[in-house]
Design an enzyme around this catalytic site. Structure first.
Site, PDB file in Angstrom:
ATOM      1  N   THR A 194       0.702  -1.092  -0.201  1.00  0.00           N
ATOM      2  CA  THR A 194       0.079   0.058  -0.036  1.00  0.00           C
ATOM      3  C   THR A 194       0.942   1.297   0.021  1.00  0.00           C
ATOM      4  O   THR A 194       1.877   1.373   0.671  1.00  0.00           O
ATOM      5  CB  THR A 194      -0.813   0.044   1.360  1.00  0.00           C
ATOM      6  N   ARG A 222     -13.339  -8.232  -1.282  1.00  0.00           N
ATOM      7  CA  ARG A 222     -12.888  -7.516   0.260  1.00  0.00           C
ATOM      8  C   ARG A 222     -12.382  -6.174  -0.126  1.00  0.00           C
ATOM      9  O   ARG A 222     -11.635  -5.987  -1.080  1.00  0.00           O
ATOM     10  CB  ARG A 222     -11.868  -8.578   0.839  1.00  0.00           C
ATOM     11  N   VAL A 223     -12.892  -5.267   0.626  1.00  0.00           N
ATOM     12  CA  VAL A 223     -12.402  -3.974   0.597  1.00  0.00           C
ATOM     13  C   VAL A 223     -11.529  -3.516   1.749  1.00  0.00           C
ATOM     14  O   VAL A 223     -12.184  -3.798   2.963  1.00  0.00           O
ATOM     15  CB  VAL A 223     -13.230  -2.898   0.381  1.00  0.00           C
ATOM     16  N   GLY A 224     -10.431  -3.103   1.748  1.00  0.00           N
ATOM     17  CA  GLY A 224      -9.804  -2.560   3.152  1.00  0.00           C
ATOM     18  C   GLY A 224      -9.990  -1.259   3.393  1.00  0.00           C
ATOM     19  O   GLY A 224     -10.898  -0.587   3.046  1.00  0.00           O
ATOM     20  N   ASP A 225      -9.028  -0.711   4.302  1.00  0.00           N
ATOM     21  CA  ASP A 225      -9.264   0.791   4.686  1.00  0.00           C
ATOM     22  C   ASP A 225      -8.743   1.649   3.562  1.00  0.00           C
ATOM     23  O   ASP A 225      -9.382   2.833   3.750  1.00  0.00           O
ATOM     24  CB  ASP A 225      -8.473   0.751   5.906  1.00  0.00           C
ATOM     25  N   GLY A 246      -1.233  -1.426   6.530  1.00  0.00           N
ATOM     26  CA  GLY A 246      -1.398  -2.476   7.690  1.00  0.00           C
ATOM     27  C   GLY A 246      -2.799  -3.206   7.566  1.00  0.00           C
ATOM     28  O   GLY A 246      -3.397  -3.073   6.472  1.00  0.00           O
ATOM     29  N   GLY A 248      -6.276  -3.549   7.287  1.00  0.00           N
ATOM     30  CA  GLY A 248      -7.169  -2.564   7.327  1.00  0.00           C
ATOM     31  C   GLY A 248      -8.351  -2.841   7.928  1.00  0.00           C
ATOM     32  O   GLY A 248      -9.041  -1.653   8.440  1.00  0.00           O
TER      33      GLY A 248
HETATM   34  C1  SD4 Z   1      -5.350  -3.156   3.350  1.00  0.00           C
HETATM   35  N1  SD4 Z   1      -4.062  -1.496   4.347  1.00  0.00           N
HETATM   36  O1  SD4 Z   1      -5.757  -3.603   1.996  1.00  0.00           O
HETATM   37  C2  SD4 Z   1      -4.118  -2.472   3.149  1.00  0.00           C
HETATM   38  C3  SD4 Z   1      -2.923  -3.399   3.207  1.00  0.00           C
HETATM   39  C4  SD4 Z   1      -1.392  -2.703   3.411  1.00  0.00           C
HETATM   40  O2  SD4 Z   1       0.586  -2.780   3.214  1.00  0.00           O
HETATM   41  O3  SD4 Z   1      -1.649  -1.654   4.105  1.00  0.00           O
HETATM   42  N2  SD4 Z   1      -0.600  -3.135   3.110  1.00  0.00           N
HETATM   43  O4  SD4 Z   1      -5.981  -3.531   4.163  1.00  0.00           O
END
Ligand code: SD4
Length: 333
Positions: A194, A222-225, A246, A248
Site C-alpha cells: 500500500t 474484500r475492501v480494506g481501509d 497495515g 485494514g
Molecule cells: C489493506 N491497508 O488492504 C491495506 C494493506 C496494506 O501494506 O496496507 N498493506 O488492508
C-alpha cells in the site's frame, strides 16, 4: 526488475538526488509517504510541489508513479486475491474535503486517477467493482490485460499449495536488523502493498492519496481501509492529514485516520496523534494486536510530521526543502 531490486534502486538512486535550495527550516512544501518505496513516490510529487504546484496534483502524481511500476508492490503488479484476480483500491482527498475513491477495480492501471475523476465528475465518493471499471473506461482509461506479474504469479502459486488466509503483514523479517531494514519476506519480496501519501503545498493546502492492491490473497470482493475516507486517508485543511498502512480491518474499526486528525485538532503532535490511534487498536484486543501490524502517518498544517505503528518495521519517506530520507516509525510493542 523484481520488487526487491526496485525498492533498493529507488532508495539508492533517490537518496543521491540533490536538494533544491530552500531554507532548512522551511516546512512547506512537504510530502510524506508510507514505506521506503515512498522515496520514488515523493520525488514524483516533489516535482510538482517544488514548482509551487497544488498538493492534490502532487499526491496524484506520486501515486501514479508507483502504479506504473508493474513489477512492484501496488497496482496491477500487486498480489491477487484468493481467486487469482488483482483488485485495486484507491482514494484521493483535497483541501476542500472533496474526495473520490474506487474499490475492487480490475484491469485499470491508475486507480488513483479514476478516484480523482469520481471526485471531480460525479456527485459520489466511492465506485466499486464493475461500476468503477465501466466509469474508468467511459473516462478514457484503457482496460489492460488481466495478467499477473511474474512475481505475483509465483507468489500466488506458492500460496495455493496451502491456501490459508492469514493477514499477518508488515511485520518485518526478524532476521533483518537496523532501523531501515525493509519489510521483506525470507525470499526477499516485500510484504506490504500500500502506498499512502499526504502533502502540504507552498500555499499551505493539504491533500492526500492512497493506492493499493490490498491484502494479498484476500476474499474476492474484500475492501480494506485504503479507499475508505476516514480510515485509510483523511484530510482536514484546518488541522492536518493522515494515512495508514497495515491490516485494514483494524483501521476501519476505529476510523483510524479521522481519529488521528481529530487528535491533532485537540493539540497533539502528529506522532502523539498516531500513537493514540495505535493504542486504540491495541486496547481493543491486546492479544490479537501482537500478531498484526498497523502504522499511521500524519502531517499537520505547519508541516510537522510523525508516525506510529503497532510493531517494529514500519518506515516512511519524507521530502521537503530540507530533507529527503526514510525514517523508522516508533512502535508500541
Ligand atoms: C489493506 N491497508 O488492504 C491495506 C494493506 C496494506 O501494506 O496496507 N498493506 O488492508
Amino acid at each position: 526488475m523484481n520488487r526487491k531490486k526496485f525498492l533498493q534502486l529507488s532508495s539508492l538512486g533517490l537518496s543521491a538526488v540533490s536538494l533544491p535550495s530552500f531554507s532548512p527550516s522551511a516546512q512547506k512544501p512537504i510530502v510524506i509517504s508510507t514505506w521506503d518505496s515512498g522515496m520514488a513516490v515523493n520525488a514524483a510529487a516533489w516535482d510538482i510541489l517544488s514548482a509551487n504546484g497544488k498538493s492534490v496534483d502532487a499526491v496524484e502524481e506520486g501515486a501514479r508513479h508507483i502504479e506504473n511500476e508493474l513489477n512492484c508492490c501496488v497496482g496491477l503488479g500487486g498480489y491477487p486475491d484468493r481467486d487469482g484476480i488483482v483488485t485495486l483500491d484507491a482514494c484521493i482527498m483535497d483541501e476542500h474535503a472533496n474526495c473520490g475513491a474506487v474499490a475492487g477495480l480490475e484491469q485499470i492501471r491508475h486507480p488513483v486517477s479514476v478516484a480523482r475523476k469520481v471526485m471531480e465528475k460525479t456527485p459520489h465518493v466511492i465506485l466499486v467493482g464493475n461500476g468503477a471499471q465501466q466509469f474508468a473506461i467511459e473516462n478514457g482509461f484503457p482496460k489492460e490485460p488481466a495478467k499477473l506479474s511474474d512475481d505475483a504469479e509465483h507468489a500466488y502459486r506458492d500460496w495455493l499449495k496451502k491456501s490459508t488466509y492469514s493477514p499477518v503483514i508488515n511485520i518485518e523479517n526478524k532476521k533483518q536488523n537496523g532501523p531501515f531494514a525493509p519489510n521483506f519476506f525470507d525470499d526477499g519480496t516485500p510484504n506490504h502493498d500500500t502506498m499512502g501519501l499526504v502533502a502540504l503545498d507552498a500555499s499551505g493546502d493539504l491533500s492526500g492519496a492512497v493506492t493499493t492492491s490490498g491484502m494479498a490473497f484476500k476474499v474476492h470482493g474484500r475492501v480494506g481501509d485504503s479507499p475508505i475516507i476516514g480510515a485509510g486517508l483523511f484530510v482536514d485543511n484546518e488541522v492536518g492529514a493522515a494515512t495508514s498502512s497495515g491490516v485494514g480491518e483494524e483501521v476501519i474499526r476505529i476510523c483510524g485516520t479521522h481519529l488521528v486528525v481529530e487528535f491533532m485538532r485537540q493539540g497533539m503532535s502528529p506522532e502523539q496523534a498516531c500513537k493514540k490511534a495505535v493504542e486504540r487498536i491495541v486496547k481493543r484486543d491486546p492479544v490479537k494486536a501482537k500478531t498484526l501490524q498497523v502504522g499511521f502517518l500524519a502531517l499537520n498544517k505547519k508541516g510537522q510530521y510523525g508516525a506510529y505503528a503497532i510493531q517494529k518495521g514500519f518506515v516512511y519517506s519524507v521530502r521537503s526543502g530540507s530533507e529527503n530520507k526514510i525514517h523508522p516509525s516508533k512502535f508500541l510493542i
